[in-house]
Design a protein around this motif. Structure first.
Motif, PDB file in Angstrom:
ATOM      1  N   GLY A 155     -27.501 -19.774 -37.104  1.00  0.00           N
ATOM      2  CA  GLY A 155     -26.861 -19.359 -35.849  1.00  0.00           C
ATOM      3  C   GLY A 155     -26.568 -17.872 -35.896  1.00  0.00           C
ATOM      4  N   SER A 156     -27.222 -17.126 -35.013  1.00  0.00           N
ATOM      5  CA  SER A 156     -27.051 -15.661 -35.012  1.00  0.00           C
ATOM      6  C   SER A 156     -26.294 -15.213 -33.771  1.00  0.00           C
ATOM      7  N   GLY A 157     -25.146 -15.818 -33.538  1.00  0.00           N
ATOM      8  CA  GLY A 157     -24.260 -15.362 -32.477  1.00  0.00           C
ATOM      9  C   GLY A 157     -23.258 -14.378 -33.059  1.00  0.00           C
ATOM     10  N   TYR A 158     -22.104 -14.262 -32.429  1.00  0.00           N
ATOM     11  CA  TYR A 158     -21.081 -13.300 -32.863  1.00  0.00           C
ATOM     12  C   TYR A 158     -20.654 -13.567 -34.300  1.00  0.00           C
ATOM     13  N   VAL A 159     -20.424 -14.834 -34.603  1.00  0.00           N
ATOM     14  CA  VAL A 159     -19.919 -15.183 -35.934  1.00  0.00           C
ATOM     15  C   VAL A 159     -21.018 -15.055 -36.978  1.00  0.00           C
ATOM     16  N   GLY A 160     -22.174 -15.670 -36.707  1.00  0.00           N
ATOM     17  CA  GLY A 160     -23.257 -15.693 -37.692  1.00  0.00           C
ATOM     18  C   GLY A 160     -23.805 -14.305 -37.980  1.00  0.00           C
ATOM     19  N   THR A 161     -23.997 -13.501 -36.943  1.00  0.00           N
ATOM     20  CA  THR A 161     -24.583 -12.171 -37.161  1.00  0.00           C
ATOM     21  C   THR A 161     -23.621 -11.289 -37.946  1.00  0.00           C
ATOM     22  N   ASP A 215     -32.102 -18.463 -36.548  1.00  0.00           N
ATOM     23  CA  ASP A 215     -31.736 -18.793 -35.167  1.00  0.00           C
ATOM     24  C   ASP A 215     -32.971 -19.329 -34.456  1.00  0.00           C
ATOM     25  N   LEU A 216     -32.742 -20.263 -33.538  1.00  0.00           N
ATOM     26  CA  LEU A 216     -33.861 -20.860 -32.810  1.00  0.00           C
ATOM     27  C   LEU A 216     -34.387 -19.924 -31.726  1.00  0.00           C
ATOM     28  N   ASP A 217     -33.596 -18.910 -31.376  1.00  0.00           N
ATOM     29  CA  ASP A 217     -33.972 -18.000 -30.291  1.00  0.00           C
ATOM     30  C   ASP A 217     -34.806 -16.853 -30.865  1.00  0.00           C
ATOM     31  N   ILE A 220     -24.516 -30.712 -35.261  1.00  0.00           N
ATOM     32  CA  ILE A 220     -25.196 -31.855 -35.887  1.00  0.00           C
ATOM     33  C   ILE A 220     -26.673 -31.522 -36.101  1.00  0.00           C
ATOM     34  N   GLY A 221     -27.287 -30.891 -35.093  1.00  0.00           N
ATOM     35  CA  GLY A 221     -28.708 -30.516 -35.211  1.00  0.00           C
ATOM     36  C   GLY A 221     -28.944 -29.609 -36.408  1.00  0.00           C
ATOM     37  N   ALA A 222     -28.065 -28.623 -36.587  1.00  0.00           N
ATOM     38  CA  ALA A 222     -28.231 -27.668 -37.699  1.00  0.00           C
ATOM     39  C   ALA A 222     -28.053 -28.389 -39.039  1.00  0.00           C
ATOM     40  N   ALA A 223     -27.051 -29.266 -39.126  1.00  0.00           N
ATOM     41  CA  ALA A 223     -26.801 -29.973 -40.392  1.00  0.00           C
ATOM     42  C   ALA A 223     -27.959 -30.919 -40.715  1.00  0.00           C
ATOM     43  N   GLN A 279     -19.058 -24.968 -43.025  1.00  0.00           N
ATOM     44  CA  GLN A 279     -18.931 -24.970 -41.562  1.00  0.00           C
ATOM     45  C   GLN A 279     -18.050 -23.818 -41.124  1.00  0.00           C
ATOM     46  N   LYS A 280     -18.649 -22.826 -40.450  1.00  0.00           N
ATOM     47  CA  LYS A 280     -17.824 -21.754 -39.869  1.00  0.00           C
ATOM     48  C   LYS A 280     -17.575 -22.013 -38.389  1.00  0.00           C
ATOM     49  N   SER A 281     -18.424 -22.840 -37.787  1.00  0.00           N
ATOM     50  CA  SER A 281     -18.219 -23.134 -36.361  1.00  0.00           C
ATOM     51  C   SER A 281     -16.875 -23.833 -36.184  1.00  0.00           C
ATOM     52  N   THR A 282     -16.279 -23.618 -35.007  1.00  0.00           N
ATOM     53  CA  THR A 282     -15.003 -24.280 -34.705  1.00  0.00           C
ATOM     54  C   THR A 282     -15.299 -25.702 -34.238  1.00  0.00           C
ATOM     55  N   ARG A 292     -12.235 -11.672 -33.964  1.00  0.00           N
ATOM     56  CA  ARG A 292     -12.215 -11.521 -32.504  1.00  0.00           C
ATOM     57  C   ARG A 292     -13.442 -10.734 -32.093  1.00  0.00           C
ATOM     58  N   GLU A 293     -14.091 -11.151 -31.017  1.00  0.00           N
ATOM     59  CA  GLU A 293     -15.160 -10.308 -30.491  1.00  0.00           C
ATOM     60  C   GLU A 293     -14.548  -8.967 -30.137  1.00  0.00           C
ATOM     61  N   SER A 294     -15.309  -7.921 -30.257  1.00  0.00           N
ATOM     62  CA  SER A 294     -14.931  -6.532 -30.004  1.00  0.00           C
ATOM     63  C   SER A 294     -14.365  -5.871 -31.257  1.00  0.00           C
ATOM     64  N   ILE A 299      -6.377 -25.914 -38.595  1.00  0.00           N
ATOM     65  CA  ILE A 299      -5.776 -24.563 -38.628  1.00  0.00           C
ATOM     66  C   ILE A 299      -6.450 -23.672 -37.581  1.00  0.00           C
ATOM     67  N   LYS A 300      -7.761 -23.760 -37.504  1.00  0.00           N
ATOM     68  CA  LYS A 300      -8.492 -22.874 -36.572  1.00  0.00           C
ATOM     69  C   LYS A 300      -8.138 -23.193 -35.110  1.00  0.00           C
ATOM     70  N   VAL A 301      -8.266 -24.449 -34.720  1.00  0.00           N
ATOM     71  CA  VAL A 301      -8.009 -24.755 -33.304  1.00  0.00           C
ATOM     72  C   VAL A 301      -6.543 -24.578 -32.958  1.00  0.00           C
ATOM     73  N   LYS A 328     -12.588 -23.286 -24.333  1.00  0.00           N
ATOM     74  CA  LYS A 328     -13.166 -24.528 -24.862  1.00  0.00           C
ATOM     75  C   LYS A 328     -12.385 -25.034 -26.096  1.00  0.00           C
ATOM     76  N   ASP A 329     -11.716 -24.147 -26.812  1.00  0.00           N
ATOM     77  CA  ASP A 329     -10.915 -24.632 -27.942  1.00  0.00           C
ATOM     78  C   ASP A 329      -9.678 -25.379 -27.438  1.00  0.00           C
ATOM     79  N   VAL A 330      -9.107 -24.910 -26.325  1.00  0.00           N
ATOM     80  CA  VAL A 330      -7.949 -25.606 -25.751  1.00  0.00           C
ATOM     81  C   VAL A 330      -8.386 -26.983 -25.232  1.00  0.00           C
ATOM     82  N   THR A 369     -19.497 -12.289 -21.316  1.00  0.00           N
ATOM     83  CA  THR A 369     -18.894 -12.645 -20.018  1.00  0.00           C
ATOM     84  C   THR A 369     -18.631 -14.152 -19.914  1.00  0.00           C
ATOM     85  N   ARG A 370     -18.743 -14.861 -21.035  1.00  0.00           N
ATOM     86  CA  ARG A 370     -18.495 -16.310 -20.962  1.00  0.00           C
ATOM     87  C   ARG A 370     -17.072 -16.576 -20.458  1.00  0.00           C
ATOM     88  N   ARG A 371     -16.971 -17.447 -19.445  1.00  0.00           N
ATOM     89  CA  ARG A 371     -15.673 -17.828 -18.860  1.00  0.00           C
ATOM     90  C   ARG A 371     -14.806 -16.605 -18.533  1.00  0.00           C
TER      91      ARG A 371
HETATM   92  N1  LIG Z   1     -17.264 -15.672 -30.792  1.00  0.00           N
HETATM   93  C1  LIG Z   1     -16.114 -15.613 -31.447  1.00  0.00           C
HETATM   94  O1  LIG Z   1     -15.322 -14.677 -31.281  1.00  0.00           O
HETATM   95  C2  LIG Z   1     -15.731 -16.692 -32.418  1.00  0.00           C
HETATM   96  C3  LIG Z   1     -14.665 -16.477 -33.290  1.00  0.00           C
HETATM   97  C4  LIG Z   1     -14.312 -17.481 -34.179  1.00  0.00           C
HETATM   98  C5  LIG Z   1     -15.017 -18.674 -34.180  1.00  0.00           C
HETATM   99  N2  LIG Z   1     -16.039 -18.876 -33.313  1.00  0.00           N
HETATM  100  C6  LIG Z   1     -16.756 -20.149 -33.356  1.00  0.00           C
HETATM  101  O2  LIG Z   1     -17.963 -19.932 -34.093  1.00  0.00           O
HETATM  102  C7  LIG Z   1     -19.036 -20.706 -33.531  1.00  0.00           C
HETATM  103  C8  LIG Z   1     -20.149 -19.785 -33.102  1.00  0.00           C
HETATM  104  O3  LIG Z   1     -19.663 -18.949 -32.069  1.00  0.00           O
HETATM  105  P1  LIG Z   1     -20.523 -17.722 -31.505  1.00  0.00           P
HETATM  106  O4  LIG Z   1     -19.675 -17.070 -30.466  1.00  0.00           O
HETATM  107  O5  LIG Z   1     -21.036 -16.927 -32.634  1.00  0.00           O
HETATM  108  O6  LIG Z   1     -21.718 -18.545 -30.808  1.00  0.00           O
HETATM  109  P2  LIG Z   1     -22.964 -18.003 -30.027  1.00  0.00           P
HETATM  110  O7  LIG Z   1     -23.177 -18.935 -28.893  1.00  0.00           O
HETATM  111  O8  LIG Z   1     -22.824 -16.532 -29.773  1.00  0.00           O
HETATM  112  O9  LIG Z   1     -24.164 -18.192 -31.061  1.00  0.00           O
HETATM  113  C9  LIG Z   1     -24.602 -19.424 -31.541  1.00  0.00           C
HETATM  114  C10 LIG Z   1     -26.053 -19.258 -31.982  1.00  0.00           C
HETATM  115  O10 LIG Z   1     -26.491 -20.458 -32.611  1.00  0.00           O
HETATM  116  C11 LIG Z   1     -27.877 -20.626 -32.318  1.00  0.00           C
HETATM  117  N3  LIG Z   1     -28.237 -22.018 -32.585  1.00  0.00           N
HETATM  118  C12 LIG Z   1     -27.871 -23.135 -31.935  1.00  0.00           C
HETATM  119  N4  LIG Z   1     -28.369 -24.231 -32.533  1.00  0.00           N
HETATM  120  C13 LIG Z   1     -29.075 -23.796 -33.603  1.00  0.00           C
HETATM  121  C14 LIG Z   1     -29.804 -24.436 -34.631  1.00  0.00           C
HETATM  122  N5  LIG Z   1     -29.894 -25.776 -34.704  1.00  0.00           N
HETATM  123  N6  LIG Z   1     -30.409 -23.678 -35.568  1.00  0.00           N
HETATM  124  C15 LIG Z   1     -30.294 -22.318 -35.522  1.00  0.00           C
HETATM  125  N7  LIG Z   1     -29.626 -21.655 -34.586  1.00  0.00           N
HETATM  126  C16 LIG Z   1     -29.014 -22.385 -33.639  1.00  0.00           C
HETATM  127  C17 LIG Z   1     -27.986 -20.192 -30.871  1.00  0.00           C
HETATM  128  O11 LIG Z   1     -29.312 -19.843 -30.526  1.00  0.00           O
HETATM  129  C18 LIG Z   1     -27.027 -18.990 -30.850  1.00  0.00           C
HETATM  130  O12 LIG Z   1     -27.709 -17.782 -31.107  1.00  0.00           O
HETATM  131  C19 LIG Z   1     -18.405 -21.508 -32.388  1.00  0.00           C
HETATM  132  O13 LIG Z   1     -17.993 -22.748 -32.875  1.00  0.00           O
HETATM  133  C20 LIG Z   1     -17.187 -20.682 -32.007  1.00  0.00           C
HETATM  134  O14 LIG Z   1     -16.173 -21.462 -31.436  1.00  0.00           O
HETATM  135  C21 LIG Z   1     -16.439 -17.906 -32.444  1.00  0.00           C
END
Ligand SMILES: NC(=O)c1ccc[n+]([C@@H]2O[C@H](COP(=O)([O-])OP(=O)(O)OC[C@H]3O[C@@H](n4cnc5c(N)ncnc54)[C@H](O)[C@@H]3O)[C@@H](O)[C@H]2O)c1
Length: 448
Positions: free
Chosen positions: A7-13, A30-32, A100-103, A118-121, A148-150, A216-218, A276-278, A340-342
């Protein structure tokens, strides 16, 4: 260590970049394909202060690469972090399909003794379900992320606590130690990212039970959301009674038992986490037959705030905004991010379209991302001055620094009648000198 980050979103990257400059070999999955190629070119798939520089350093060193292929990367991984998204379902519960898909995919290739983290919430109880998908020789650790983002890079270095929760104490310790290696590279990371950090910072490394780590996280996010909605409830009373929310909350917060953080009134919280956490907490509590009316109330207050601001504006225009030219400054859910989510800013824009107003919006970073959820009737301006030119009403909807000094931009708005400060970012003294009307949130006494 050989680390895989799924997962290469905010947390993963952020995690991938930081581990790669802290002495580890990292593969980001990442799948994207767009995200994969951006990361391989040394760029984050979103705007985040300092992150591109760290990513580029990791790639240049040969310590970081991105891919969409699981097999090769997972087979040699010592530690696999799952950082995929956990959005909400329409009923508010957490959508665990990506987790679940990733695991499931990783479990096909995990070597004996690798650690799955597991770093995802996720809702409390999820870890036990994921453990059943993994080989028995692979320990599972919940390692919630608090960035925190930013300020993602800053927060990862200047953390308050790092939590590792699971049954295998040695695995917990390994994950805490892995994070310690990032702290050990504090000075390098500071130099590469050009973000300055306070030296001598000490956060805690904490090992807990699996369920406690998940909760603790939620609980942290839920409490912060609660503080914002509490401030917004008091802000409405301030407006009605002629008090000032900033005076009230800053002095309330002088009490050490209460504290000042997150008491900022405004158009409410948004983003990819709090809403979504609430709702996820309410829903997961319900699955244990526990009611959370306090969180439902926080969520209702938050949903109402964009309406509250619009109602306050309407009061100044005899209840009618039809054909009014309104500029919205800011679309991101908060400043210094393109997310810009939510975003309540987007909710305000779309609600005003329903009021028949002509909406033109501008954000320094989030224009492109916003287009996906903005009503088609909203014009997105490339430049701030284009948004302001014909506006009779300006709504500051995100507290970007370029909006915080009204005299910087009011000369560009020639027909301006009202400034609506939905994030209370304008200076009180400057507000009192505006030669237009003003509404803030809970700043009752200074409304012009
Ligand atoms: N964004 C934040 O500030 C933040 C802070 C703390 C915790 N979290 C939590 O961390 C988790 C990730 O948040 P995010 O904001 O980084 O998410 P995000 O939506 O920015 O990124 C998730 C990434 O996972 C990829 N993905 C989905 N399924 C996949 C798979 N099976 N294999 C590989 N890649 C896959 C998607 O393509 C996407 O790039 C969430 O549970 C979120 O609640 C986020």
């Amino acid at each position: 260590m050989n680390i895989v980050i799924i997962g290469s979103g905010y947390v993963g990257t952020t995690a991938a970049a930081l581990f790669s400059v802290s002495g580890h070999n990292v593969v980001a999955i990442d799948l994207d394909p767009k995200k994969v190629s951006l990361i391989n070119s040394g760029k984050a798939p979103f705007y985040e202060d300092g992150l591109d520089k760290i990513l580029a350093a990791g790639i240049e060193k040969g310590a970081l690469k991105a891919t969409s292929e699981y097999e090769g990367a997972i087979k040699s991984a010592d530690v696999v972090f799952s950082c995929v998204g956990t959005p909400d379902n329409p009923d508010g519960s957490s959508n665990l399909a990506y987790v679940i898909g990733a695991a499931e995919e990783a479990s096909k290739y995990l070597k004996d003794g690798a650690i799955f983290v597991q770093k995802s919430t996720v809702p409390v109880g999820t870890g036990r379900k994921i453990m059943k998908l993994l080989p028995s020789s692979v320990p599972y650790v919940s390692n919630p992320e608090f960035l925190r983002e930013s300020t993602a890079v800053y927060d990862t270095l200047m953390f308050d606590r790092i939590v590792a929760g699971g049954e295998d104490q040695e695995a917990n310790r390994s994950i805490l130690h892995l994070h310690q290696t990032v702290e050990d590279h504090f000075e390098d990371i500071s130099r590469i990212s050009q973000i300055s950090y306070t030296p001598g910072h000490t956060g805690s490394y904490l090992s807990t039970s699996l369920e406690s780590a998940e909760l603790i996280k939620v609980t942290s996010n839920a409490f912060l959301a609660l503080k914002i909605s509490f401030a917004n409830s008091i802000a409405q009373l301030c407006d009605a009674a002629g008090a000032n929310i900033e005076e009230v909350m800053s002095i309330v917060g002088e009490d050490q038992r209460i504290g000042k953080a997150f008491f900022k009134a405004g158009r409410g919280y948004g983003g990819g986490c709090f809403p979504k956490d609430v709702s996820g907490l309410i829903s997961s509590a319900r699955s244990f037959n526990v009611d959370m009316p306090i969180m439902s109330a926080a969520s209702s207050v938050n949903d109402y705030m964009p309406h509250y601001i619009i109602n306050r504006i309407k009061e100044k225009f005899d209840g009618d905004l039809h054909n009014e030219n309104i500029a919205i400054l800011g679309l991101a859910f908060k400043s210094e991010t393109s997310d810009t989510r939510r975003s309540p800013a987007i909710k305000i824009a779309n609600l005003l379209v329903e009021e028949g107003a002509n909406i033109i919006a501008y954000d320094p970073q989030a224009n492109e991302e916003a287009k996906a959820t903005l009503s088609e009737s909203v014009t997105v301006a490339e430049k701030r001055e284009d948004a302001l030119k014909d506006a009779t009403i300006v709504i500051i909807a995100t507290d970007w620094s370029e909006f915080k000094v009204a005299s910087d931009w009011t000369p560009q708005a020639h027909n301006l009648k009202l400034v609506a400060d939905a994030v209370n970012c304008l200076d009180v003294t400057e507000v009192s000198q505006l030669d237009t009307g003003y509404v803030g949130v809970g700043r009752g006494q200074i409304d012009a």
